[in-house]
Design a protein around this motif. Structure first.
Motif, PDB file in Angstrom:
ATOM      1  N   LYS A 115      39.255  34.991  26.366  1.00  0.00           N
ATOM      2  CA  LYS A 115      38.067  34.366  26.194  1.00  0.00           C
ATOM      3  C   LYS A 115      36.986  35.203  26.500  1.00  0.00           C
ATOM      4  O   LYS A 115      35.752  35.260  25.976  1.00  0.00           O
ATOM      5  N   ILE A 116      37.170  36.130  27.635  1.00  0.00           N
ATOM      6  CA  ILE A 116      35.974  37.000  27.942  1.00  0.00           C
ATOM      7  C   ILE A 116      35.871  37.849  26.758  1.00  0.00           C
ATOM      8  O   ILE A 116      34.437  38.191  26.508  1.00  0.00           O
ATOM      9  N   MET A 117      36.684  38.469  26.146  1.00  0.00           N
ATOM     10  CA  MET A 117      36.570  39.104  25.040  1.00  0.00           C
ATOM     11  C   MET A 117      36.109  38.485  23.786  1.00  0.00           C
ATOM     12  O   MET A 117      35.906  39.197  22.704  1.00  0.00           O
ATOM     13  N   GLY A 118      35.952  37.137  23.735  1.00  0.00           N
ATOM     14  CA  GLY A 118      35.490  36.502  22.774  1.00  0.00           C
ATOM     15  C   GLY A 118      36.724  36.351  21.718  1.00  0.00           C
ATOM     16  O   GLY A 118      36.296  36.104  20.497  1.00  0.00           O
ATOM     17  N   LEU A 136      25.068  45.281  36.536  1.00  0.00           N
ATOM     18  CA  LEU A 136      23.644  44.954  36.491  1.00  0.00           C
ATOM     19  C   LEU A 136      23.113  45.397  35.018  1.00  0.00           C
ATOM     20  O   LEU A 136      22.321  44.437  34.550  1.00  0.00           O
ATOM     21  N   SER A 137      23.226  46.685  34.808  1.00  0.00           N
ATOM     22  CA  SER A 137      22.619  47.039  33.288  1.00  0.00           C
ATOM     23  C   SER A 137      23.149  46.397  32.138  1.00  0.00           C
ATOM     24  O   SER A 137      22.574  45.963  31.381  1.00  0.00           O
ATOM     25  N   MET A 138      24.561  46.376  32.372  1.00  0.00           N
ATOM     26  CA  MET A 138      25.351  45.712  31.059  1.00  0.00           C
ATOM     27  C   MET A 138      25.396  44.158  31.056  1.00  0.00           C
ATOM     28  O   MET A 138      25.674  43.670  30.185  1.00  0.00           O
ATOM     29  N   GLN A 139      24.841  43.764  32.332  1.00  0.00           N
ATOM     30  CA  GLN A 139      25.125  42.158  32.497  1.00  0.00           C
ATOM     31  C   GLN A 139      26.436  41.482  32.382  1.00  0.00           C
ATOM     32  O   GLN A 139      26.622  40.477  32.017  1.00  0.00           O
ATOM     33  N   THR A 140      27.154  42.408  32.615  1.00  0.00           N
ATOM     34  CA  THR A 140      28.811  41.898  32.849  1.00  0.00           C
ATOM     35  C   THR A 140      29.451  42.606  34.109  1.00  0.00           C
ATOM     36  O   THR A 140      28.866  43.611  34.706  1.00  0.00           O
ATOM     37  N   THR A 141      30.491  42.003  34.397  1.00  0.00           N
ATOM     38  CA  THR A 141      31.178  42.830  35.500  1.00  0.00           C
ATOM     39  C   THR A 141      32.482  43.148  35.043  1.00  0.00           C
ATOM     40  O   THR A 141      33.320  42.817  33.965  1.00  0.00           O
ATOM     41  N   ASN A 142      33.311  43.783  35.583  1.00  0.00           N
ATOM     42  CA  ASN A 142      34.531  44.277  35.462  1.00  0.00           C
ATOM     43  C   ASN A 142      35.438  43.529  36.677  1.00  0.00           C
ATOM     44  O   ASN A 142      36.525  43.932  37.016  1.00  0.00           O
ATOM     45  N   THR A 143      35.146  42.274  37.041  1.00  0.00           N
ATOM     46  CA  THR A 143      35.935  41.692  37.934  1.00  0.00           C
ATOM     47  C   THR A 143      36.250  40.203  37.372  1.00  0.00           C
ATOM     48  O   THR A 143      35.200  39.321  36.820  1.00  0.00           O
ATOM     49  N   SER A 150      30.040  33.174  41.156  1.00  0.00           N
ATOM     50  CA  SER A 150      28.824  33.156  40.221  1.00  0.00           C
ATOM     51  C   SER A 150      27.786  34.225  40.754  1.00  0.00           C
ATOM     52  O   SER A 150      27.306  35.145  40.001  1.00  0.00           O
ATOM     53  N   GLY A 151      27.714  34.510  41.921  1.00  0.00           N
ATOM     54  CA  GLY A 151      26.773  35.457  42.508  1.00  0.00           C
ATOM     55  C   GLY A 151      27.122  36.813  42.368  1.00  0.00           C
ATOM     56  O   GLY A 151      26.630  37.737  42.107  1.00  0.00           O
ATOM     57  N   GLN A 152      28.539  36.742  42.489  1.00  0.00           N
ATOM     58  CA  GLN A 152      29.193  37.986  42.268  1.00  0.00           C
ATOM     59  C   GLN A 152      29.312  38.233  40.752  1.00  0.00           C
ATOM     60  O   GLN A 152      29.847  39.368  40.249  1.00  0.00           O
ATOM     61  N   MET A 153      28.705  37.460  39.918  1.00  0.00           N
ATOM     62  CA  MET A 153      28.916  37.661  38.364  1.00  0.00           C
ATOM     63  C   MET A 153      30.391  37.925  37.689  1.00  0.00           C
ATOM     64  O   MET A 153      30.202  38.899  37.096  1.00  0.00           O
ATOM     65  N   VAL A 154      31.177  37.554  38.453  1.00  0.00           N
ATOM     66  CA  VAL A 154      32.694  37.607  37.932  1.00  0.00           C
ATOM     67  C   VAL A 154      32.725  37.289  36.269  1.00  0.00           C
ATOM     68  O   VAL A 154      31.767  36.575  35.726  1.00  0.00           O
ATOM     69  N   SER A 155      33.333  37.983  35.338  1.00  0.00           N
ATOM     70  CA  SER A 155      33.481  37.548  34.187  1.00  0.00           C
ATOM     71  C   SER A 155      34.179  36.641  33.862  1.00  0.00           C
ATOM     72  O   SER A 155      33.910  35.847  32.724  1.00  0.00           O
TER      73      SER A 155
END
Lengths: 353, 353
Positions: A325-328, A76-83, A134-139
Motif C-alpha cells: 500500500k505504501i509503495m503504491g 521532513l524534506s521528503m514528506q515521508t518517514t521510514n517508520t 499521525s504526528g509521527q508521520m508514520v508511513s
DNA sequence: TTGAAAGCGCTAACAA
DNA sequence: TTGTTAGCGCTTTCAA
C-alpha cells in the motif's frame, strides 16, 4: 576513572555551548570533501549523476567521520518517514509480541522502523495512539481491531494514514486485513471435544463485542449442531481475556452446579488462569474438566490442547500488505487474507469414550 | 460500498496532485485565524505572552480543523525528540515485554514515545540499533547489556546519546544502571535447596560472558560454601537462555549418569523447556528432579519455584534515571540502582528431609 | 557532473 | 501582544 553517559561534543557548536551534543551534518561532509551539499546528498543516497570517483570519495569520508543522516530532516524534506506504526492491545501478551516481532523483521528488510503503541483496549488510548502516529508521520499503521471499531478506521482515514487491520472490517466497510480462521479453529476444537465424548461443552468468550469471540462462538455452535446437540446458553461464560480474568473465571467455575465436561477458553492466557484456579481448588485438568485454548503460546509448561493461530505469519502478511500500500503497489480492492488455524492436540482433554 | 484505506485529500496540494495526502500545517491555522505562525505556535504550546482570548481562539480553531503538529518539523527545529529508544534482546521474552511496557508507561507520562529495537543479542544488530537510534535522534536510550559490552557503550557515547543500562558497567567504567540483585537471588535459591535437603545442586547458566550468569553462579557457590559443600564443576551446565535451549538441555540431562537432585535454571524460559523435555521422557518435576527458575514469568501454569525479578520496577526506574539525565537533572556521579529479588516458593522443589 | 537556492513544518530570537 | 525572519538538516529542482 572514566564516566560514561556524559554528552560528548562531536562538533563544536556555533555558539560554543559546552556539553551540548551537536551532530555531524551533511554540511560538515560537504565542507570536508569540498563538494556541495547537494552533491554529497546525491552521492550518499546513490543517486545517478555523480561521478563514480566523487561518490566513492564522499562515501569514504562520510564513513570515516561517522556521519549518520538525520532522519527527521530527511523525512521532513521528503514528506515521508521510514517508520510504520503498530497499535496493539498489549505487547506483554506473547501473541502480540510475536506479531510485532514479525512486523519488525519485515519492516527492517525495507529499512523501516516500527513504532509500537499499547492501548489495553481502551478507546481513549486508541484514539490517542492514532494521533501520535499521525504526528509521527508514520508511513502507515497496522492495527488490531477486535470489534466493529469502524470509528477507529474513520479516524485513521481522517489523518490519511494507510492501514492494515487485524480482524475483520465487517459489512459494507472494507480494508486490507489479515486474520486467522477463528471460525474453523473453533469448529475443529468443538468437533474434537465431541469426538472425545464430550457433550456438555462450554465457552469462555472474550467479550461479545469482539468479532473473534463471535466467530469462535459460531464455530462451536455449528460443530455441535452438526452433531445434533446444542450449545447451552448457561455454558457460555462471561468474558475473559487475561490470565487474571481467567483465574477469576476458574474460581467461579468451582462453585458451579452443573459444570460442563469441557471448556473452550478464549485464549491460552485465559486457559492458564482457569487451570491455575481449578488446580488450586483441587480440580485436575483434564481429569475433572477438559480445557482447550486458543493461540498456542510457546511458553506453556502445561500440555494444553489448543487452536494454533499463526501469529508470526499474521504479522508478516500484514506488513507485506501495508508495504504494498505504501509503495503504491496495492490494487484497488481491499485484500483480506485468511490464515489457517490448526488444532494442536496435547493432553488437556480427557477421552470420555 | 465504502472502501477504507485510500488516501484522502485533507488539504489541496500546491500542485494539485491527486490522491496525495497533504496534512494541515501551522500555516493553515495561521491563515484561518489571521494570526502569524509564531503566534499560533506560541498559543498551541501554551507559551506565555499570548493574550488569553487569542490563545483560546487559536486552540479552538486548531482543534476544529483537527490540526496535529508535525513532530518531525518540531523536533528538527528544537533539536530534540520526544522519543526514547529501547534496545533489548527480544520483546518476545515476557521479561523484556514487561520492562518495555513499564518504560512506555513512564515515557508517555512525559509525552514521550518509545522506539523498541530487538537485537537477539547479535552484535551486528546491536551496533545497527544504535545507529538507527542516532539517526532517529532519540533523546536517550535504555539498553540491556548482559556482558561487559563496553564497546556498545563507547558507541552510544560516540553518538552523544544519553543512556541507562540494565546490567552492570563493570570495573572502572560506570554509567547509570538498574539491575536486580542476582547474587542474592541465587544465594537464596541455593540456600533454600540446601534447606530442603538437596546436596547435589546444578546450575544451567546463560552463557558465562553474561554478568547475570556470573553473579548467579557466585551466589549459588557462596550459599553452598556457606553450608560446607562445594558446587561441582560437572553440575555447571552449558548455556541456555530460551525455551528451545532449555528443552535441549533437558533432553541431554535425561542421559546423564549422575544427575543432581536439583537444578537452578538461568531463567523461567529455560526451566520451562527443561521441564517439558524431562516430562516427555518420563521424569517428573519435582519428584525426580527439582527445579528453580529466575524471573517469575506470569504465564506459567507450572507451579515453578523461582527467583522473582521486579521487571516492571526495573523498567520504571530505568526510565526515571534516563529522564533525569535528559532533563539535565542528573547529578555528576553515575547512579546504580539495585533492586531486591525474592524467592517465590511454589512446588517445583522436593523436600528431601 | 556539480553547485546554488528553495522549501519541508516547525520554533525562537528579535523587532514592531 | 503580535509579526517578521532565520534556521534546524535534509532533498530537489534548476542553472551552471
Amino acid at each position: 576513572m572514566l564516566f560514561y553517559g556524559f554528552c560528548v561534543i562531536l562538533k563544536s557548536n556555533r555558539f560554543g555551548k559546552r556539553g551540548i551534543t551537536v551532530r555531524l551534518t551533511i554540511s560538515d561532509i560537504a565542507k570536508k570533501t569540498g563538494y556541495a551539499k547537494s552533491t554529497v546528498s546525491a552521492a550518499l543516497n546513490n543517486k545517478p549523476g555523480v561521478k563514480p570517483k566523487t561518490r566513492e570519495e564522499i562515501q569514504r569520508i562520510a564513513a570515516e567521520m561517522n556521519y549518520i543522516p538525520n532522519e527527521f530532516a530527511r523525512n521532513l524534506s521528503m514528506q515521508t518517514t521510514n517508520t510504520i506504526g503498530i497499535i496493539v492491545r498489549d505487547i506483554t501478551n506473547p501473541f502480540y509480541a510475536k506479531i510485532c516481532r514479525a512486523i519488525e523483521n519485515t519492516a527492517s528488510e525495507h529499512a523501516y522502523t516500527t513504532l509500537i503503541l499499547n492501548t489495553d483496549g481502551i478507546r481513549e488510548k486508541e484514539l490517542n495512539a492514532i494521533r501520535v502516529m499521525s504526528g509521527q508521520m508514520v508511513s502507515g499503521v497496522i492495527i488490531d481491531i477486535s470489534g466493529k471499531d469502524t470509528d477507529l478506521l474513520m479516524e485513521l482515514n481522517k489523518f490519511g494514514l494507510p492501514f492494515v487491520v487485524f480482524g475483520t472490517t465487517a459489512g459494507e466497510l472494507a480494508a486490507d486485513s489479515v486474520e486467522a480462521d477463528d471460525y474453523n479453529g473453533a469448529y475443529q476444537a468443538a468437533e474434537y471435544l465431541y469426538s472425545c465424548g464430550h457433550r456438555k461443552i462450554g465457552f469462555v468468550h472474550g467479550g461479545m463485542e469482539s468479532v473473534y469471540s463471535q466467530r469462535r462462538l459460531r464455530g462451536i455452535r455449528k460443530a455441535l449442531e452438526h452433531n445434533g446437540i446444542e450449545l447451552e446458553e448457561k455454558y457460555i461464560f462471561y468474558k475473559a481475556k487475561t490470565i487474571q480474568e481467567g483465574y477469576l473465571m476458574g474460581k467461579k467455575l468451582v462453585n458451579f452446579e452443573d459444570l460442563p465436561t469441557a471448556i473452550i477458553a478464549y485464549n491460552d492466557l485465559v486457559a492458564v488462569g482457569m487451570i491455575r484456579a481449578l488446580e488450586e481448588n483441587g480440580r485436575q485438568v483434564p481429569d475433572d474438566i477438559s480445557i482447550i485454548g486458543f493461540d498456542d503460546i510457546e511458553l506453556m509448561t502445561f500440555p494444553l490442547t489448543t487452536v494454533q493461530i499463526p501469529e508470526y505469519e499474521m504479522g508478516e502478511k500484514a506488513a507485506e500488505l501495508l508495504f504494498d500500500k505504501i509503495m503504491g503497489k496495492a490494487s484497488g480492492r481491499p485484500r483480506e487474507i485468511l490464515l489457517d488455524t490448526e488444532l494442536v492436540v496435547r493432553k488437556s482433554v480427557k477421552r470420555l469414550l
